[in-house]
Write a protein that holds these residues in place. Structure first.
Motif, PDB file in Angstrom:
ATOM      1  N   SER A   1       0.849  -1.189   0.000  1.00 25.09           N
ATOM      2  CA  SER A   1       0.000   0.000   0.000  1.00 25.09           C
ATOM      3  C   SER A   1       0.883   1.236   0.000  1.00 25.09           C
ATOM      4  O   SER A   1       1.951   1.259   0.621  1.00 25.09           O
ATOM      5  CB  SER A   1      -0.923   0.019   1.219  1.00 25.09           C
ATOM      6  N   HIS A   2       0.430   2.280  -0.707  1.00 20.16           N
ATOM      7  CA  HIS A   2       1.204   3.519  -0.830  1.00 20.16           C
ATOM      8  C   HIS A   2       0.293   4.718  -0.576  1.00 20.16           C
ATOM      9  O   HIS A   2      -0.932   4.598  -0.591  1.00 20.16           O
ATOM     10  CB  HIS A   2       1.833   3.611  -2.223  1.00 20.16           C
ATOM     11  N   ASP A   3       0.905   5.866  -0.367  1.00 23.30           N
ATOM     12  CA  ASP A   3       0.167   7.092  -0.113  1.00 23.30           C
ATOM     13  C   ASP A   3      -0.227   7.809  -1.403  1.00 23.30           C
ATOM     14  O   ASP A   3      -0.878   8.847  -1.365  1.00 23.30           O
ATOM     15  CB  ASP A   3       0.994   8.057   0.753  1.00 23.30           C
ATOM     16  N   TYR A   4       0.184   7.271  -2.555  1.00 24.94           N
ATOM     17  CA  TYR A   4      -0.101   7.915  -3.833  1.00 24.94           C
ATOM     18  C   TYR A   4      -0.814   6.905  -4.729  1.00 24.94           C
ATOM     19  O   TYR A   4      -0.800   5.702  -4.485  1.00 24.94           O
ATOM     20  CB  TYR A   4       1.206   8.379  -4.495  1.00 24.94           C
ATOM     21  N   ALA A   5      -1.436   7.409  -5.788  1.00 24.52           N
ATOM     22  CA  ALA A   5      -2.179   6.536  -6.701  1.00 24.52           C
ATOM     23  C   ALA A   5      -1.234   5.823  -7.668  1.00 24.52           C
ATOM     24  O   ALA A   5      -0.273   6.432  -8.150  1.00 24.52           O
ATOM     25  CB  ALA A   5      -3.191   7.368  -7.483  1.00 24.52           C
ATOM     26  N   PRO A   6      -1.509   4.560  -7.989  1.00 24.33           N
ATOM     27  CA  PRO A   6      -2.504   3.708  -7.330  1.00 24.33           C
ATOM     28  C   PRO A   6      -2.017   3.291  -5.942  1.00 24.33           C
ATOM     29  O   PRO A   6      -0.854   2.941  -5.767  1.00 24.33           O
ATOM     30  CB  PRO A   6      -2.607   2.498  -8.266  1.00 24.33           C
ATOM     31  N   LYS A   7      -2.919   3.333  -4.982  1.00 27.43           N
ATOM     32  CA  LYS A   7      -2.534   3.108  -3.587  1.00 27.43           C
ATOM     33  C   LYS A   7      -2.282   1.641  -3.284  1.00 27.43           C
ATOM     34  O   LYS A   7      -1.554   1.312  -2.357  1.00 27.43           O
ATOM     35  CB  LYS A   7      -3.610   3.670  -2.662  1.00 27.43           C
ATOM     36  N   GLU A   8      -2.904   0.744  -4.044  1.00 26.22           N
ATOM     37  CA  GLU A   8      -2.776  -0.692  -3.801  1.00 26.22           C
ATOM     38  C   GLU A   8      -2.058  -1.335  -4.977  1.00 26.22           C
ATOM     39  O   GLU A   8      -2.545  -1.295  -6.109  1.00 26.22           O
ATOM     40  CB  GLU A   8      -4.157  -1.320  -3.594  1.00 26.22           C
ATOM     41  N   THR A   9      -0.884  -1.885  -4.716  1.00 21.02           N
ATOM     42  CA  THR A   9      -0.057  -2.426  -5.789  1.00 21.02           C
ATOM     43  C   THR A   9       0.501  -3.789  -5.392  1.00 21.02           C
ATOM     44  O   THR A   9       0.328  -4.263  -4.275  1.00 21.02           O
ATOM     45  CB  THR A   9       1.137  -1.501  -6.097  1.00 21.02           C
ATOM     46  N   VAL A  10       1.197  -4.377  -6.361  1.00 21.78           N
ATOM     47  CA  VAL A  10       2.100  -5.489  -6.091  1.00 21.78           C
ATOM     48  C   VAL A  10       3.508  -4.939  -6.241  1.00 21.78           C
ATOM     49  O   VAL A  10       3.860  -4.405  -7.294  1.00 21.78           O
ATOM     50  CB  VAL A  10       1.874  -6.658  -7.075  1.00 21.78           C
ATOM     51  N   ASN A  11       4.310  -5.015  -5.198  1.00 23.56           N
ATOM     52  CA  ASN A  11       5.711  -4.616  -5.281  1.00 23.56           C
ATOM     53  C   ASN A  11       6.509  -5.822  -5.777  1.00 23.56           C
ATOM     54  O   ASN A  11       6.505  -6.874  -5.140  1.00 23.56           O
ATOM     55  CB  ASN A  11       6.242  -4.152  -3.932  1.00 23.56           C
ATOM     56  N   ALA A  12       7.195  -5.680  -6.905  1.00 17.53           N
ATOM     57  CA  ALA A  12       7.898  -6.800  -7.522  1.00 17.53           C
ATOM     58  C   ALA A  12       9.269  -7.018  -6.896  1.00 17.53           C
ATOM     59  O   ALA A  12      10.010  -6.056  -6.650  1.00 17.53           O
ATOM     60  CB  ALA A  12       8.049  -6.566  -9.021  1.00 17.53           C
ATOM     61  N   THR A  13       9.599  -8.264  -6.629  1.00 17.37           N
ATOM     62  CA  THR A  13      10.941  -8.632  -6.176  1.00 17.37           C
ATOM     63  C   THR A  13      11.683  -9.442  -7.238  1.00 17.37           C
ATOM     64  O   THR A  13      12.897  -9.600  -7.169  1.00 17.37           O
ATOM     65  CB  THR A  13      10.860  -9.456  -4.884  1.00 17.37           C
ATOM     66  N   PHE A  14      10.946  -9.962  -8.229  1.00 18.81           N
ATOM     67  CA  PHE A  14      11.534 -10.749  -9.318  1.00 18.81           C
ATOM     68  C   PHE A  14      10.653 -10.584 -10.542  1.00 18.81           C
ATOM     69  O   PHE A  14       9.427 -10.630 -10.450  1.00 18.81           O
ATOM     70  CB  PHE A  14      11.604 -12.230  -8.933  1.00 18.81           C
ATOM     71  N   ILE A  15      11.288 -10.374 -11.702  1.00 16.73           N
ATOM     72  CA  ILE A  15      10.559 -10.316 -12.972  1.00 16.73           C
ATOM     73  C   ILE A  15      11.382 -11.025 -14.044  1.00 16.73           C
ATOM     74  O   ILE A  15      12.592 -10.804 -14.157  1.00 16.73           O
ATOM     75  CB  ILE A  15      10.274  -8.869 -13.426  1.00 16.73           C
ATOM     76  N   GLN A  16      10.723 -11.866 -14.818  1.00 21.90           N
ATOM     77  CA  GLN A  16      11.336 -12.487 -15.993  1.00 21.90           C
ATOM     78  C   GLN A  16      10.453 -12.174 -17.196  1.00 21.90           C
ATOM     79  O   GLN A  16       9.221 -12.305 -17.118  1.00 21.90           O
ATOM     80  CB  GLN A  16      11.464 -14.001 -15.808  1.00 21.90           C
ATOM     81  N   ALA A  17      11.070 -11.750 -18.296  1.00 17.62           N
ATOM     82  CA  ALA A  17      10.329 -11.337 -19.490  1.00 17.62           C
ATOM     83  C   ALA A  17      10.457 -12.381 -20.589  1.00 17.62           C
ATOM     84  O   ALA A  17      11.511 -12.999 -20.770  1.00 17.62           O
ATOM     85  CB  ALA A  17      10.835  -9.987 -19.987  1.00 17.62           C
ATOM     86  N   PHE A  18       9.361 -12.556 -21.327  1.00 20.03           N
ATOM     87  CA  PHE A  18       9.321 -13.452 -22.473  1.00 20.03           C
ATOM     88  C   PHE A  18       8.698 -12.708 -23.643  1.00 20.03           C
ATOM     89  O   PHE A  18       7.917 -11.777 -23.462  1.00 20.03           O
ATOM     90  CB  PHE A  18       8.485 -14.707 -22.170  1.00 20.03           C
ATOM     91  N   ALA A  19       9.022 -13.148 -24.857  1.00 19.71           N
ATOM     92  CA  ALA A  19       8.474 -12.494 -26.049  1.00 19.71           C
ATOM     93  C   ALA A  19       6.967 -12.717 -26.127  1.00 19.71           C
ATOM     94  O   ALA A  19       6.409 -13.609 -25.482  1.00 19.71           O
ATOM     95  CB  ALA A  19       9.151 -13.043 -27.293  1.00 19.71           C
TER      96      ALA A  19
END
Length: 227
Positions: free
Chosen positions: A97-115
């Motif tokens: 949760s954050h004080d700014y919009a959007p207030k409700e998020t998922v904070n990422a700790t790992f991301i892998q990208a695919f085509a």
């Protein structure tokens, strides 16, 4: 007078808060930089789709969820800077949760990208939480049983700017269906612990408020304190 407490009284200090998403990047994110220390930061939107059979009409229905994800640090330049609209992203993170919009998020700790391409998408949440409010039991217009309440999750995660561990406490609504809803409405009380397996969903309100759609729940009753 004796005062007995549970041996695991500190177990609730840290609770599980884990989200896994696999979906399509909605748009190319804008990368910004924080100072002291200098860190890359961005917010992105990931789309996941779910399909089900509408028994009333005997037709396939589809719902798209748009997840707001915050990404900070090396992962931004290593992965997100090269990602394109429509790419498939695998995201591991936690509810925040954050004080700014959007207030409700998922904070990422790992991301892998695919085509770009087709894949079975993932929207999974696992958490342990404290029941914060009594469960309210309702019957939907489709004659389904629904229980809803607020839960709190207490967990530790690194602060964005300092990278030092910081204690977080977030609140989310949880929706529970069917026999589980009936059981928990009779057995669960505020202060009890719930172990939840489910997915992220969003209300159709102005803020697209985030809630947890529970699939499986285990109830752990709060141990009474004896005097």
């Amino acid at each position: 007078m004796s005062h007995a407490t549970s041996d695991n009284s500190h177990a609730n200090d840290q609770q599980l808060n884990s989200v896994t998403l696999l979906g399509n990047l909605v748009n190319k994110p804008e990368i910004r930089y924080l100072a002291n220390p200098v860190q890359a930061i961005t917010e992105l939107t990931l789309a996941t789709h779910s399909k089900w059979l509408d028994k009333k009409t005997n037709s396939q229905k589809e719902w798209t969820s748009f997840h707001h994800i915050k990404v900070v640090g090396e992962i931004v330049e290593q992965v997100i800077a090269r990602a394109q609209k429509g790419d498939i992203l695998l995201v591991q993170g936690y509810l925040a949760s954050h004080d700014y919009a959007p207030k409700e998020t998922v904070n990422a700790t790992f991301i892998q990208a695919f085509a770009k391409g087709y894949t079975q998408e993932i929207n999974q949440l696992h958490c342990s939480a404290t029941l914060a409010t009594p469960l309210t039991l309702v019957t939907t217009e489709n004659n389904k049983t629904l229980a809803h309440a607020d839960i709190t999750i207490s967990f530790e995660a690194a602060a964005t700017s300092t990278k030092k561990p910081k204690q977080h406490l977030i609140t989310r609504p949880v929706h529970i269906w069917g026999k589980q809803a009936l059981y928990l409405s009779e057995q669960a009380a505020p202060g009890d612990t719930l172990l939840i397996e489910g997915k992220l969903n969003y209300l159709n309100d102005f803020d697209k408020s985030q809630f947890i759609d529970a699939k499986q729940i285990q109830l752990i009753k709060k141990q009474a304190t004896n005097y």
